[in-house]
Design a protein around this motif. Structure first.
Motif, PDB file in Angstrom:
ATOM      1  N   MET A 252       0.869  -1.213   0.036  1.00  0.00           N
ATOM      2  CA  MET A 252      -0.072   0.032   0.006  1.00  0.00           C
ATOM      3  C   MET A 252       0.911   1.184   0.006  1.00  0.00           C
ATOM      4  O   MET A 252       2.032   1.447   0.889  1.00  0.00           O
ATOM      5  N   ARG A 253       0.508   2.157  -0.947  1.00  0.00           N
ATOM      6  CA  ARG A 253       1.378   3.326  -1.001  1.00  0.00           C
ATOM      7  C   ARG A 253       1.071   4.444   0.178  1.00  0.00           C
ATOM      8  O   ARG A 253      -0.284   4.456   0.419  1.00  0.00           O
ATOM      9  N   ILE A 254       1.795   4.956   0.765  1.00  0.00           N
ATOM     10  CA  ILE A 254       1.795   5.664   1.922  1.00  0.00           C
ATOM     11  C   ILE A 254       1.732   7.214   1.580  1.00  0.00           C
ATOM     12  O   ILE A 254       2.588   7.690   0.607  1.00  0.00           O
TER      13      ILE A 254
ATOM     14  N   LYS B 278     -10.672   5.171   5.318  1.00  0.00           N
ATOM     15  CA  LYS B 278     -11.230   5.832   4.208  1.00  0.00           C
ATOM     16  C   LYS B 278     -10.747   5.309   2.879  1.00  0.00           C
ATOM     17  O   LYS B 278     -11.712   5.376   1.786  1.00  0.00           O
ATOM     18  N   ALA B 279      -9.715   5.032   2.944  1.00  0.00           N
ATOM     19  CA  ALA B 279      -9.007   4.599   1.568  1.00  0.00           C
ATOM     20  C   ALA B 279      -9.744   3.182   1.210  1.00  0.00           C
ATOM     21  O   ALA B 279      -9.861   3.037   0.143  1.00  0.00           O
ATOM     22  N   ALA B 280     -10.119   2.535   2.168  1.00  0.00           N
ATOM     23  CA  ALA B 280     -10.900   0.977   1.903  1.00  0.00           C
ATOM     24  C   ALA B 280     -12.409   1.341   1.554  1.00  0.00           C
ATOM     25  O   ALA B 280     -12.967   0.361   0.742  1.00  0.00           O
TER      26      ALA B 280
ATOM     27  N   ARG C 106      -5.175   4.860  11.137  1.00  0.00           N
ATOM     28  CA  ARG C 106      -6.225   3.919  11.072  1.00  0.00           C
ATOM     29  C   ARG C 106      -7.654   4.505  10.406  1.00  0.00           C
ATOM     30  O   ARG C 106      -7.990   3.821   9.506  1.00  0.00           O
ATOM     31  N   GLN C 107      -7.831   5.780  10.755  1.00  0.00           N
ATOM     32  CA  GLN C 107      -8.974   6.151  10.049  1.00  0.00           C
ATOM     33  C   GLN C 107      -8.523   6.754   8.472  1.00  0.00           C
ATOM     34  O   GLN C 107      -9.379   6.617   7.598  1.00  0.00           O
ATOM     35  N   GLY C 108      -7.264   6.938   8.174  1.00  0.00           N
ATOM     36  CA  GLY C 108      -6.936   6.991   6.927  1.00  0.00           C
ATOM     37  C   GLY C 108      -7.067   5.702   5.838  1.00  0.00           C
ATOM     38  O   GLY C 108      -7.403   5.977   4.777  1.00  0.00           O
TER      39      GLY C 108
END
Length: 230
Positions: free
Chosen positions: A1-3, A227-229, A222-224
């Motif tokens: 996964m790209r940071i 949102k990405a998922a 975790r929130q990020g």
């Protein structure tokens, strides 16, 4: 996964904040160690047998000499008495600071507390006297928000050098808090030996904030991801 760049930036900021809080916590550990050692040293001095005070030219420091029990003999120079504003357990009033001429020097003695009504009507011992008490470090400048004013003879701190200059004498660079003698004013023996020691609370606070910084960053990550998922 790209940071994401935002995550990197927040992570870097969190790392700096975490390191800062940890550094402050470690600093408080050292401060607490120093304070406990200081309290132990002062307690030992304050309960030791009285000794002769440092003589003329001796180097006196708070770290090595404050609250040392001392005993000295001499004659009070009552004509050079100075009243210094005081707030004590007995109320507001004055400290009676009187030079004591010994065999080899002059030392200021805080003979004790007098009320405003007693500022002129208090005991003034004549002849040779024995003074036992605590060696105290000079208090230069003045009190909280109030500066000493020698021209007006208004004193708010026990500034040895300034009082000596105003009285035209050469005195030791410290003063002595005298023990209580008799029942009449001035009332001696009011020395308060207390050192605030809140470093443990400060230390735990800084380390707790460091921990919360890590927790906060974890919540952000975790929130990020959520949102990405989504």
């Amino acid at each position: 996964m790209r940071i994401k760049p935002a995550t990197v930036a927040v992570g870097f900021a969190a790392l700096l904040i975490f390191a800062g809080f940890v550094a402050l916590g470690v600093w408080q550990i050292h401060r607490r160690t120093w304070k406990l050692a200081l309290i132990e040293q002062v307690d030992a001095r304050a309960h030791a047998m009285p000794v002769a005070p440092p003589g003329p030219g001796a180097r006196v420091t708070a770290a090595n000499d404050a609250y040392r029990r001392v005993v000295v003999r001499g004659v009070f120079l009552n004509d050079s008495e100075t009243l210094v504003r005081a707030a004590t357990a007995l109320g507001s009033g004055y400290w009676v600071m009187t030079p004591l001429r010994t065999r080899d020097m002059v030392v200021l003695v805080n003979r004790g507390y007098v009320s405003p009504e007693q500022r002129t009507a208090h005991a003034r011992p004549q002849g040779e006297q024995t003074v036992t008490g605590y060696l105290r470090i000079t208090e230069p400048g003045g009190g909280f928000l109030r500066r000493n004013d020698p021209a007006r003879n208004a004193w708010y701190s026990r500034d040895v050098a300034a009082i000596a200059r105003a009285r035209g004498i050469q005195a030791a660079p410290y003063f002595i808090d005298a023990d209580r003698v008799g029942e009449s004013a001035p009332v001696g023996g009011l020395t308060v030996i207390a050192f605030p020691n809140n470093h443990l609370v400060y230390m735990l606070t800084w380390f707790a904030l460091a921990g919360l910084t890590i927790v906060g960053f974890g919540v952000f990550v975790r929130q990020g991801r959520r949102k990405a998922a989504a």
